[in-house]
Enzyme design. Sequence first.
Site, PDB file in Angstrom:
ATOM      1  CD  GLU A  49       4.359  -1.071  13.132  1.00  0.00           C
ATOM      2  OE1 GLU A  49       3.227  -0.547  13.122  1.00  0.00           O
ATOM      3  OE2 GLU A  49       5.099  -1.038  14.124  1.00  0.00           O
ATOM      4  N   GLY A  70       2.309  -5.819   7.269  1.00  0.00           N
ATOM      5  CA  GLY A  70       1.364  -6.560   6.435  1.00  0.00           C
ATOM      6  C   GLY A  70       0.101  -6.843   7.228  1.00  0.00           C
ATOM      7  CB  ALA A  77       3.386  -6.751  -1.530  1.00  0.00           C
ATOM      8  CB  CYS A 121      -2.423   0.056   8.477  1.00  0.00           C
ATOM      9  SG  CYS A 121      -1.216   1.363   8.688  1.00  0.00           S
ATOM     10  CG  ASN A 155      -0.539  -0.097   2.484  1.00  0.00           C
ATOM     11  OD1 ASN A 155       0.556  -0.617   2.712  1.00  0.00           O
ATOM     12  ND2 ASN A 155      -1.286   0.410   3.441  1.00  0.00           N
TER      13      ASN A 155
HETATM   14  P1  NAD Z   1       0.004  -9.264   3.284  1.00  0.00           P
HETATM   15  O1  NAD Z   1      -0.050  -9.706   4.687  1.00  0.00           O
HETATM   16  O2  NAD Z   1      -0.755 -10.044   2.283  1.00  0.00           O
HETATM   17  O3  NAD Z   1       1.522  -9.269   2.763  1.00  0.00           O
HETATM   18  C1  NAD Z   1       2.520  -8.517   3.419  1.00  0.00           C
HETATM   19  C2  NAD Z   1       3.873  -9.092   3.062  1.00  0.00           C
HETATM   20  O4  NAD Z   1       3.999 -10.387   3.631  1.00  0.00           O
HETATM   21  C3  NAD Z   1       4.104  -9.270   1.563  1.00  0.00           C
HETATM   22  O5  NAD Z   1       5.439  -8.936   1.246  1.00  0.00           O
HETATM   23  C4  NAD Z   1       3.882 -10.753   1.347  1.00  0.00           C
HETATM   24  O6  NAD Z   1       4.564 -11.246   0.219  1.00  0.00           O
HETATM   25  C5  NAD Z   1       4.454 -11.312   2.642  1.00  0.00           C
HETATM   26  N1  NAD Z   1       3.947 -12.638   3.003  1.00  0.00           N
HETATM   27  C6  NAD Z   1       2.734 -13.159   2.714  1.00  0.00           C
HETATM   28  N2  NAD Z   1       2.645 -14.407   3.222  1.00  0.00           N
HETATM   29  C7  NAD Z   1       3.821 -14.673   3.840  1.00  0.00           C
HETATM   30  C8  NAD Z   1       4.331 -15.790   4.555  1.00  0.00           C
HETATM   31  N3  NAD Z   1       3.602 -16.898   4.733  1.00  0.00           N
HETATM   32  N4  NAD Z   1       5.568 -15.709   5.076  1.00  0.00           N
HETATM   33  C9  NAD Z   1       6.310 -14.584   4.920  1.00  0.00           C
HETATM   34  N5  NAD Z   1       5.881 -13.502   4.241  1.00  0.00           N
HETATM   35  C10 NAD Z   1       4.654 -13.536   3.712  1.00  0.00           C
HETATM   36  O7  NAD Z   1      -0.405  -7.730   3.274  1.00  0.00           O
HETATM   37  P2  NAD Z   1      -0.673  -6.788   2.029  1.00  0.00           P
HETATM   38  O8  NAD Z   1      -1.976  -7.175   1.416  1.00  0.00           O
HETATM   39  O9  NAD Z   1       0.544  -6.717   1.174  1.00  0.00           O
HETATM   40  O10 NAD Z   1      -0.831  -5.359   2.750  1.00  0.00           O
HETATM   41  C11 NAD Z   1      -1.995  -4.909   3.340  1.00  0.00           C
HETATM   42  C12 NAD Z   1      -1.964  -5.164   4.837  1.00  0.00           C
HETATM   43  O11 NAD Z   1      -0.858  -4.502   5.435  1.00  0.00           O
HETATM   44  C13 NAD Z   1      -3.198  -4.604   5.540  1.00  0.00           C
HETATM   45  O12 NAD Z   1      -3.661  -5.533   6.482  1.00  0.00           O
HETATM   46  C14 NAD Z   1      -2.680  -3.353   6.228  1.00  0.00           C
HETATM   47  O13 NAD Z   1      -3.411  -2.944   7.360  1.00  0.00           O
HETATM   48  C15 NAD Z   1      -1.302  -3.768   6.584  1.00  0.00           C
HETATM   49  N6  NAD Z   1      -0.466  -2.598   6.811  1.00  0.00           N
HETATM   50  C16 NAD Z   1      -0.115  -2.278   8.090  1.00  0.00           C
HETATM   51  C17 NAD Z   1       0.620  -1.125   8.342  1.00  0.00           C
HETATM   52  C18 NAD Z   1       1.037  -0.742   9.736  1.00  0.00           C
HETATM   53  O14 NAD Z   1       1.914   0.104   9.854  1.00  0.00           O
HETATM   54  N7  NAD Z   1       0.461  -1.323  10.779  1.00  0.00           N
HETATM   55  C19 NAD Z   1       1.003  -0.306   7.280  1.00  0.00           C
HETATM   56  C20 NAD Z   1       0.632  -0.669   5.986  1.00  0.00           C
HETATM   57  C21 NAD Z   1      -0.094  -1.824   5.764  1.00  0.00           C
END
Ligand code: NAD
Length: 482
Positions: free
Chosen positions: A248, A228, A177, A282, A152
Amino acid sequence: MVDYPMFIDGQWCAAASGQTYEAINPATGEAFAKVPLGSREDAQRAIAAANRAWESWSQVPLWERADLCLRMAEILEQRADELADMLCTELGKPRHSEAALEAKNFVPLFYRQAAELARYQEGDAFLGRDSHKRLVNFRRPRGVVTVITPWNFPAMIPSEYLPYAIVMGNTVTWTPAPTAAVTAVTLLRFLEEAGLPPGVINLVTGPGPEVGDEFITNPGTHAIAMTGSSATGKIISSRCGLKPRLMELGGNGPCVVLPDADPEKAAQAIAPACFFAAGQVCSAAERIFVADNLKQNFVDALVAETENWIQGDVWDPNVNMGPQNNPGVVEKITSHLQDAVSKGARVVAGGKRPDLPGFYYQPTVLVDFDLESLVNREETFGPIAPVRSYSSDEEAWQGIRSCNLGLVSALFTQDVDRAWTWAERLRTGIVVVNDQTNYWEPHVPFGGMAGTISGIGRLGGRHTLEFMSDLQTIAFHVNGTD
Ligand code: NAD
């Protein structure tokens, strides 16, 4: 179709398998590039390179490591337009209102901040009960840090980690991602121009459950910094053993409008938290609890606000709302909305996809959602503003507590006493009073509250430096006494 590489041991390279996947522009739904489909083998090469590089990088004086981050900041300032163009192409971010903001206002700042904070960090010296001991705390690098980032804010979020990791003497294995990989390559090309030594940052593109999983489970990495979803955070936590981790995760920002608030002003503040970045933030406002006496005025003002969010060609300066990142996000929004309506909610603005190519969804206002509905229980991550009224504090608290996410909340009131009382009871890492949940600055500690599923630890400024280092205490024995 441009072919993009990944970056291991200072070399731009293809995946060991030679396989690629297509990068899709979400504003058109069309493929524009090819990206290496990395695998465990590529991740292992990156880990080996990061460990080799750590031997020398951790010995480079702190001041020189900080100099590198400052050079990175300068190059990122010069190349901000190119980075913004890529954010627009790969993520469909409106070029003027979103992509430029991320690339110009935020990204370089992290590299400067990391350099300055690291240079002037302070430790502490203290005495023990044993009067022969002189005790000193130092911060030491952790080793190889794995950085896992979402789509995002695909230039900003990596920048919240990378300079802090390297300035503290760590080396990095990074996987972005899959739908943000081209931006990752673009960013890293600029960092490389600053004189990044081989192996200090290694980028492997590919599926998280394979590349990311190798990074977190392999004993060759020593700490995990991840942004994520909460679902992925749980998987990583269950797989990474005892490695320290900064996570996060998701949010479902509750906003509370107390009976003495100005409903129009509250709606004007909350609307950008619902619709900026098409709600894919987020800290977005995802559920809004409004006092009964203000409900109609608040809803009318919020519906009027939706008119300010213009969808269309993301290169057009008048457009300030882009598409969702991928079809999965659109499906989730659609199913959350259907679920809410089936449980009694009403759509009073938007509520469907506009007549545009790509993955757009209209800014939407939903009223009278049930506490059991998915918009309340989960993170929707779309441009939906769900509103529910309440008649007593207790009823508002019941609504707020019916979801176990705890990242950012917002509170609207003119009563200072009530503001403090409410703020201290809200179980979110940040509580914003009289402004939107998307308020944030790079040095402000950011993270989920314990007891929720929004994360572990705090990101931002000195908090990130602390995560990127281990505290080491040196107990020095002297013959004299104090
Ligand atoms: P996601 O959880 O699908 O993926 C995040 C990352 O994790 C990606 O790089 C993905 O390739 C990796 N990943 C996925 N499965 C994995 C596994 N089994 N092992 C290791 N790595 C793995 O999230 P997304 O759809 O890319 O992003 C959106 C999410 O991120 C939303 O839930 C949002 O709230 C969150 N987010 C949180 C913050 C914060 O600061 N708290 C900021 C931005 C986004």
